[in-house]
Scaffold this motif. Structure first.
Motif, short mmCIF file in Angstrom:
data_model
loop_
_atom_site.label_atom_id
_atom_site.label_comp_id
_atom_site.label_asym_id
_atom_site.label_seq_id
_atom_site.Cartn_x
_atom_site.Cartn_y
_atom_site.Cartn_z
N LEU A 19 -3.34 -1.50 -3.40
CA LEU A 19 -2.11 -0.96 -3.98
C LEU A 19 -1.40 0.01 -3.04
O LEU A 19 -0.20 0.24 -3.18
CB LEU A 19 -2.44 -0.26 -5.30
N LEU A 20 -2.13 0.55 -2.07
CA LEU A 20 -1.59 1.57 -1.18
C LEU A 20 -0.31 1.15 -0.46
O LEU A 20 0.65 1.93 -0.42
CB LEU A 20 -2.66 2.00 -0.17
N PRO A 21 -0.24 -0.05 0.14
CA PRO A 21 1.02 -0.44 0.81
C PRO A 21 2.23 -0.45 -0.13
O PRO A 21 3.34 -0.09 0.27
CB PRO A 21 0.72 -1.86 1.33
N VAL A 22 2.01 -0.84 -1.38
CA VAL A 22 3.10 -0.84 -2.36
C VAL A 22 3.57 0.58 -2.64
O VAL A 22 4.78 0.86 -2.69
CB VAL A 22 2.65 -1.52 -3.67
N LEU A 23 2.61 1.50 -2.80
CA LEU A 23 2.96 2.90 -3.05
C LEU A 23 3.70 3.51 -1.87
O LEU A 23 4.66 4.26 -2.04
CB LEU A 23 1.68 3.70 -3.34
N ILE A 28 8.64 5.55 0.56
CA ILE A 28 9.53 5.68 1.71
C ILE A 28 10.95 5.19 1.39
O ILE A 28 11.94 5.85 1.71
CB ILE A 28 8.97 4.92 2.93
N PHE A 29 11.04 4.02 0.75
CA PHE A 29 12.33 3.38 0.59
C PHE A 29 13.00 3.61 -0.77
O PHE A 29 14.18 3.29 -0.93
CB PHE A 29 12.20 1.87 0.83
#
Length: 302
Positions: A19-23, A28-29
Motif C-alpha cells: 500500500l505504501l506506493p499508493v500512499l 505527493i500529488f
C-alpha cells in the motif's frame, strides 16, 4: 488493545508495504499541492510566489459570485453532470444485469470486451472519433439522415445537441468499465436463491427485480454516494476537446472556465477560488448523500 492491534499490523506488514506506493502517490500529488489553496485568498503574483503575494481575503470569491458569466457556467455544469449522473449511473447497472443474463460465453465475452475498450482510449482520440462520426459531410450519422431526405446537421456546433453528445459519449466511454463492479457483486449472490426461484417458476424479469437488484443494492448505494460529488466535478478533457465557440453558452463548465481564467488569462487567484468552490461543494454533496443513506439504510461509506 494496542498490543493486539500492533500484532495485526506486524502480521500483515507486507500488505501495508504494498500500500505504501499508493500512499506516497496520494501524498505527493494530491495532498501536498493542497497548500496552493491559499492562492484563492491572495492577489497571486508569479514572481512573488505564494509567500510574497498580498492577501485580499474573500475578494476573489466576491468577484466570483458577483460575475454574470459564472452563473451560466455553474448552470451548465449542474445540468450536464445531473444528466450524466442519472443516465450514466444507471447504464452500468443495466449492462451488468444484461451481461449476467446472457448464457452464451462467447457472446458475453465479446460484449464485455467491446464495452470496456473505450475506457482505455483518451478523450483526444474519442473526441476525434465523435467529431468524425457526426461530421455533416462524411459522418455516418448524417449519411444515414440523408437517406431519409433530411438535411445534414453539424451536431457538435448545435447548442440543442451539444449536451446530449457530452452525456451519451461519457456513457459510451465509461459504461463497460463501470459495470465490472456490479458484475462482481452479482457473482457473489447466493445461487440457491435463483435455484429456488426456478423451482417456483419465477420469470427472469422477476428474478432480476426481486433477487439481483436487492442483492447488489448495498453496492449501488455506495457507488451513488461516491458519484454524488460528480454533479459539480465535470470531466475537463471531454468538454475541452469537444467545446467550440458556438456552444459556449451551453457547454462551458467550471473546469474549462477555470482553465480559461487561470492559464489563458493568467488570473491565478480567481481560478483558484473557482476550483476551491467546486471542491467544497463536491465534499458537501458526498457527505450529504452519505448522511441521507445512513438514515435510510445501513449501507454507507462511514
Amino acid at each position: 488493545m494496542k498490543n493486539s492491534l500492533m500484532k495485526k499490523y506486524i502480521a500483515h506488514k507486507y500488505f501495508f508495504l504494498m500500500l505504501l506506493p499508493v500512499l506516497v502517490y496520494y501524498g505527493i500529488f494530491h495532498y501536498a499541492p493542497m497548500y496552493g489553496v491559499v492562492i484563492a485568498f491572495q492577489d497571486y503574483q508569479f514572481l512573488k510566489g505564494v509567500g510574497g503575494s498580498p492577501w485580499v481575503g474573500l475578494d476573489n470569491f466576491r468577484e466570483l459570485f458577483g460575475g454574470l458569466y459564472f452563473g451560466t457556467v455553474l448552470r451548465n455544469t449542474l445540468i450536464i453532470n445531473f444528466y450524466k449522473l442519472v443516465f450514466g449511473f444507471t447504464a452500468p447497472i443495466v449492462l451488468a444485469v444484461f451481461i449476467n443474463e446472457v448464457s452464451g460465453k462467447w457472446f458475453k465475452k465479446s460484449v464485455q470486451t467491446i464495452s470496456y475498450l473505450p475506457h482505455f482510449l483518451s478523450w483526444v482520440v474519442l473526441s476525434g472519433m465523435i467529431i468524425e462520426m457526426l461530421s455533416p459531410s462524411r459522418g455516418p450519422v448524417n449519411m444515414l439522415l440523408s437517406l431519409f431526405g433530411m438535411e445534414p446537421i453539424f451536431f457538435i456546433t448545435e447548442p440543442a445537441w451539444f449536451r446530449a453528445i457530452l452525456v451519451s459519449s461519457d456513457i459510451w466511454r465509461s459504461v463497460g468499465f463501470a459495470s465490472i463492479i456490479y458484475l462482481a457483486a452479482i457473482a457473489g449472490i447466493n445461487q440457491e436463491m435463483y435455484e429456488a426461484a426456478d423451482v417456483d417458476g419465477i420469470s427472469r424479469i422477476k428474478k432480476i427485480w426481486y433477487i439481483t437488484i436487492p442483492s447488489i443494492a448495498p453496492v449501488i448505494v455506495i457507488m451513488l454516494i461516491l458519484n454524488s460529488g460528480s454533479i459539480i466535478n465535470d470531466d475537463f478533457e471531454q468538454v475541452f476537446n469537444l467545446l467550440n465557440a458556438k456552444v459556449m453558452d451551453v457547454g462551458d463548465v467550471l473546469s474549462t472556465y477555470t482553465y480559461s481564467e487561470g492559464l489563458l488569462k493568467m488570473n491565478y487567484s480567481y481560478a483558484a477560488a473557482v476550483g476551491l468552490f467546486k471542491n467544497v461543494v463536491a465534499l458537501v454533496l458526498v457527505l450529504s448523500a452519505n448522511y441521507i443513506a445512513s438514515k435510510l439504510s445501513d449501507d454507507t461509506i462511514f
